[in-house]
Design a protein around this motif. Structure first.
Motif, mmCIF file in Angstrom:
data_model
loop_
_atom_site.group_PDB
_atom_site.id
_atom_site.type_symbol
_atom_site.label_atom_id
_atom_site.label_comp_id
_atom_site.label_asym_id
_atom_site.label_seq_id
_atom_site.Cartn_x
_atom_site.Cartn_y
_atom_site.Cartn_z
ATOM 1 N N TYR A 170 57.303 -91.624 57.685
ATOM 2 C CA TYR A 170 57.590 -92.430 58.774
ATOM 3 C C TYR A 170 57.630 -93.790 58.377
ATOM 4 C CZ TYR A 170 56.230 -88.888 62.201
ATOM 5 O OH TYR A 170 56.239 -87.745 63.236
ATOM 6 N N ALA A 171 57.033 -94.217 57.211
ATOM 7 C CA ALA A 171 56.913 -95.737 56.594
ATOM 8 C C ALA A 171 58.226 -95.941 56.311
ATOM 9 C CB ALA A 171 55.832 -95.857 55.711
ATOM 10 N N LYS A 172 58.890 -95.163 55.636
ATOM 11 C CA LYS A 172 60.407 -95.289 54.963
ATOM 12 C C LYS A 172 61.241 -95.441 56.144
ATOM 13 C CE LYS A 172 61.482 -93.237 51.276
ATOM 14 N NZ LYS A 172 62.059 -92.053 50.425
ATOM 15 N N MET A 173 61.038 -94.738 57.070
ATOM 16 C CA MET A 173 61.934 -95.232 58.388
ATOM 17 C C MET A 173 61.682 -96.332 59.154
ATOM 18 S SD MET A 173 62.662 -91.262 59.768
ATOM 19 C CE MET A 173 61.038 -90.461 59.877
ATOM 20 N N GLY A 174 60.706 -96.934 58.811
ATOM 21 C CA GLY A 174 60.223 -98.282 59.666
ATOM 22 C C GLY A 174 59.366 -97.907 60.734
ATOM 23 N N LYS A 175 58.880 -96.849 60.814
ATOM 24 C CA LYS A 175 58.027 -96.299 62.135
ATOM 25 C C LYS A 175 56.679 -96.583 61.750
ATOM 26 C CE LYS A 175 61.298 -92.907 63.826
ATOM 27 N NZ LYS A 175 61.823 -91.544 64.244
ATOM 28 N N THR A 176 56.307 -98.026 61.612
ATOM 29 C CA THR A 176 54.850 -98.085 61.334
ATOM 30 C C THR A 176 54.162 -97.853 62.604
ATOM 31 O OG1 THR A 176 55.242 -100.405 61.991
ATOM 32 C CG2 THR A 176 55.553 -100.094 59.568
ATOM 33 N N PHE A 183 47.790 -92.749 59.008
ATOM 34 C CA PHE A 183 46.970 -93.142 57.602
ATOM 35 C C PHE A 183 45.694 -93.308 58.088
ATOM 36 C CE2 PHE A 183 51.223 -94.545 55.514
ATOM 37 C CZ PHE A 183 51.083 -93.697 54.504
ATOM 38 N N ALA A 184 45.433 -93.993 59.041
ATOM 39 C CA ALA A 184 44.131 -94.280 59.789
ATOM 40 C C ALA A 184 43.298 -93.033 59.840
ATOM 41 C CB ALA A 184 44.114 -95.058 60.833
ATOM 42 N N ALA A 185 43.793 -91.575 60.375
ATOM 43 C CA ALA A 185 43.345 -90.674 60.571
ATOM 44 C C ALA A 185 43.003 -89.974 59.437
ATOM 45 C CB ALA A 185 44.318 -89.602 61.577
ATOM 46 N N LEU A 186 43.823 -90.049 58.190
ATOM 47 C CA LEU A 186 43.756 -89.452 56.959
ATOM 48 C C LEU A 186 42.301 -90.211 56.428
ATOM 49 C CD1 LEU A 186 47.202 -89.289 55.748
ATOM 50 C CD2 LEU A 186 45.664 -87.388 56.078
ATOM 51 N N ALA A 187 42.537 -91.364 56.545
ATOM 52 C CA ALA A 187 41.341 -92.071 55.801
ATOM 53 C C ALA A 187 40.042 -91.996 56.336
ATOM 54 C CB ALA A 187 41.681 -93.736 55.964
ATOM 55 N N ARG A 199 43.969 -93.708 49.450
ATOM 56 C CA ARG A 199 45.191 -94.241 49.476
ATOM 57 C C ARG A 199 45.638 -94.486 50.992
ATOM 58 N NH1 ARG A 199 46.276 -90.122 45.462
ATOM 59 N NH2 ARG A 199 47.096 -88.761 47.056
ATOM 60 N N ALA A 200 45.054 -93.398 51.799
ATOM 61 C CA ALA A 200 45.486 -93.813 53.145
ATOM 62 C C ALA A 200 44.653 -95.106 53.975
ATOM 63 C CB ALA A 200 45.114 -92.540 54.019
ATOM 64 N N ARG A 201 43.495 -95.135 53.429
ATOM 65 C CA ARG A 201 42.922 -96.306 53.845
ATOM 66 C C ARG A 201 43.748 -97.683 53.526
ATOM 67 N NH1 ARG A 201 38.530 -95.268 51.505
ATOM 68 N NH2 ARG A 201 37.557 -94.030 53.259
ATOM 69 N N GLN A 202 44.115 -97.575 52.127
ATOM 70 C CA GLN A 202 44.982 -99.080 51.374
ATOM 71 C C GLN A 202 46.322 -99.093 52.529
ATOM 72 O OE1 GLN A 202 45.470 -98.127 47.496
ATOM 73 N NE2 GLN A 202 43.206 -98.727 47.024
ATOM 74 N N MET A 203 46.957 -97.956 52.806
ATOM 75 C CA MET A 203 48.036 -98.121 53.400
ATOM 76 C C MET A 203 48.132 -98.423 54.922
ATOM 77 S SD MET A 203 50.630 -97.416 51.262
ATOM 78 C CE MET A 203 52.011 -97.141 52.499
ATOM 79 N N ALA A 204 46.757 -98.107 55.827
ATOM 80 C CA ALA A 204 46.615 -98.403 56.983
ATOM 81 C C ALA A 204 46.229 -99.745 57.024
ATOM 82 C CB ALA A 204 45.472 -97.533 57.480
ATOM 83 N N VAL A 206 47.588 -102.275 55.036
ATOM 84 C CA VAL A 206 48.929 -103.102 54.701
ATOM 85 C C VAL A 206 49.345 -103.100 56.131
ATOM 86 C CG1 VAL A 206 50.927 -102.656 53.876
ATOM 87 C CG2 VAL A 206 48.960 -102.141 52.216
ATOM 88 N N MET A 207 49.374 -102.052 57.162
ATOM 89 C CA MET A 207 49.873 -102.032 58.410
ATOM 90 C C MET A 207 49.196 -102.752 59.341
ATOM 91 S SD MET A 207 51.774 -98.106 58.056
ATOM 92 C CE MET A 207 52.714 -97.753 56.427
ATOM 93 N N GLY A 208 48.010 -103.279 58.834
ATOM 94 C CA GLY A 208 47.286 -104.052 59.923
ATOM 95 C C GLY A 208 46.332 -103.107 60.712
ATOM 96 N N ILE A 209 46.177 -101.924 60.271
ATOM 97 C CA ILE A 209 45.083 -100.994 60.925
ATOM 98 C C ILE A 209 43.823 -100.965 60.085
ATOM 99 C CG2 ILE A 209 44.578 -98.705 61.823
ATOM 100 C CD1 ILE A 209 47.526 -98.526 62.273
ATOM 101 N N ASP A 210 42.710 -100.935 60.747
ATOM 102 C CA ASP A 210 41.386 -101.070 60.007
ATOM 103 C C ASP A 210 40.946 -99.768 60.158
ATOM 104 O OD1 ASP A 210 39.008 -101.500 58.654
ATOM 105 O OD2 ASP A 210 38.118 -102.878 60.278
ATOM 106 N N ALA A 211 40.990 -99.140 58.886
ATOM 107 C CA ALA A 211 40.560 -97.658 58.604
ATOM 108 C C ALA A 211 39.124 -97.423 57.952
ATOM 109 C CB ALA A 211 41.416 -97.075 58.016
ATOM 110 N N VAL A 212 38.444 -98.755 57.723
ATOM 111 C CA VAL A 212 37.272 -98.615 57.087
ATOM 112 C C VAL A 212 36.258 -98.154 58.021
ATOM 113 C CG1 VAL A 212 35.476 -99.982 55.792
ATOM 114 C CG2 VAL A 212 37.921 -100.642 55.635
#
Length: 221
Positions: A170-176, A183-187, A199-204, A206-212
């Motif tokens: 999804y990220a490669k397609m630009g569908k953030t 990514f947040a659900a995985l984290a 890894r998912a927490r870091q990626m989330a 980067v996309m402006g989603i707090d997954a902590v």
């Protein structure tokens, strides 16, 4: 009258035995033979399963120790009658091929497993995920999504592995808007391996989603 009734019954029994006695004996003998054959088959199957189990343990022990399992023994296990042992051996063989850099052989083995309807679905799903992971750079992102989206569902057995690949696609397609929430659900999923969650927490992030996850405060009792 009693004596006559007894004589009639005895005559009927004698006639019945003369007419059907041999047939009943044949049926009885065949039934006993079939039962004996079934017992032998059960014992034979149990013995075979035990032998395969011991061979599989030996192969896994060799691999876990960093060694190279016997090729002929591993090939034989990939053709075992027991689907579970057969699938485990095929996964091991494909994994060893990938470890040696022979991705072509590994991909072919995983693809064959994914298409094998004789294997249980969890084995086939895992093979499809590993096949896709090896092919990831050569596939279009949409192909990855189409393959793995049914497995990238929260609560599904392979949500971690499949979900990460789908989220990256999804990220490669630009569908953030789709990648971030996944990514947040995985984290936040405690059933997902910790390495994937990190890894998912870091990626989330980067996309402006707090997954902590913030631990809940203890309640006063």
């Amino acid at each position: 009258m009693r004596e006559v009734d007894e004589a009639v019954r005895q005559d009927q029994l004698t006639s019945f035995w003369q007419r059907y006695g041999r047939v009943l004996l044949v049926v009885l003998v065949l039934g006993l033979a079939a039962f004996g054959g079934w017992l032998y088959w059960q014992q034979h199957q149990q013995s075979q399963s035990q032998a395969v189990s011991e061979e599989m343990d030996a192969v896994l022990a060799t691999t876990a120790g960093g060694g190279e399992p016997d090729a002929k023994q591993l090939d034989a296990l990939t053709k075992a009658d027991q689907p579970g042992y057969r699938a485990s051996a095929q996964l091991l063989k494909a994994g060893l091929a990938a470890r040696k850099g022979d991705n072509k052989s590994a991909i072919a083995l995983y693809a064959a497993m994914a298409a094998d309807t004789g294997l249980d679905q969890p084995y086939r799903d895992l093979a499809l995920i590993r096949q896709t992971a090896l092919e990831f750079e050569t596939l279009k992102p949409q192909q990855v999504v189409d393959r793995l989206k049914p497995l990238a569902v929260e609560g599904a057995p392979w949500f971690g592995s499949a979900g990460e690949l789908v989220a990256i696609a999804y990220a490669k397609m630009g569908k953030t808007d789709l990648a971030g929430p996944m990514f947040a659900a995985l984290a936040k999923d405690s059933n997902v391996p910790q390495s994937i969650r990190s890894r998912a927490r870091q990626m989330a992030g980067v996309m402006g989603i707090d997954a902590v996850e913030i631990p809940a405060e203890p309640t006063e009792g």
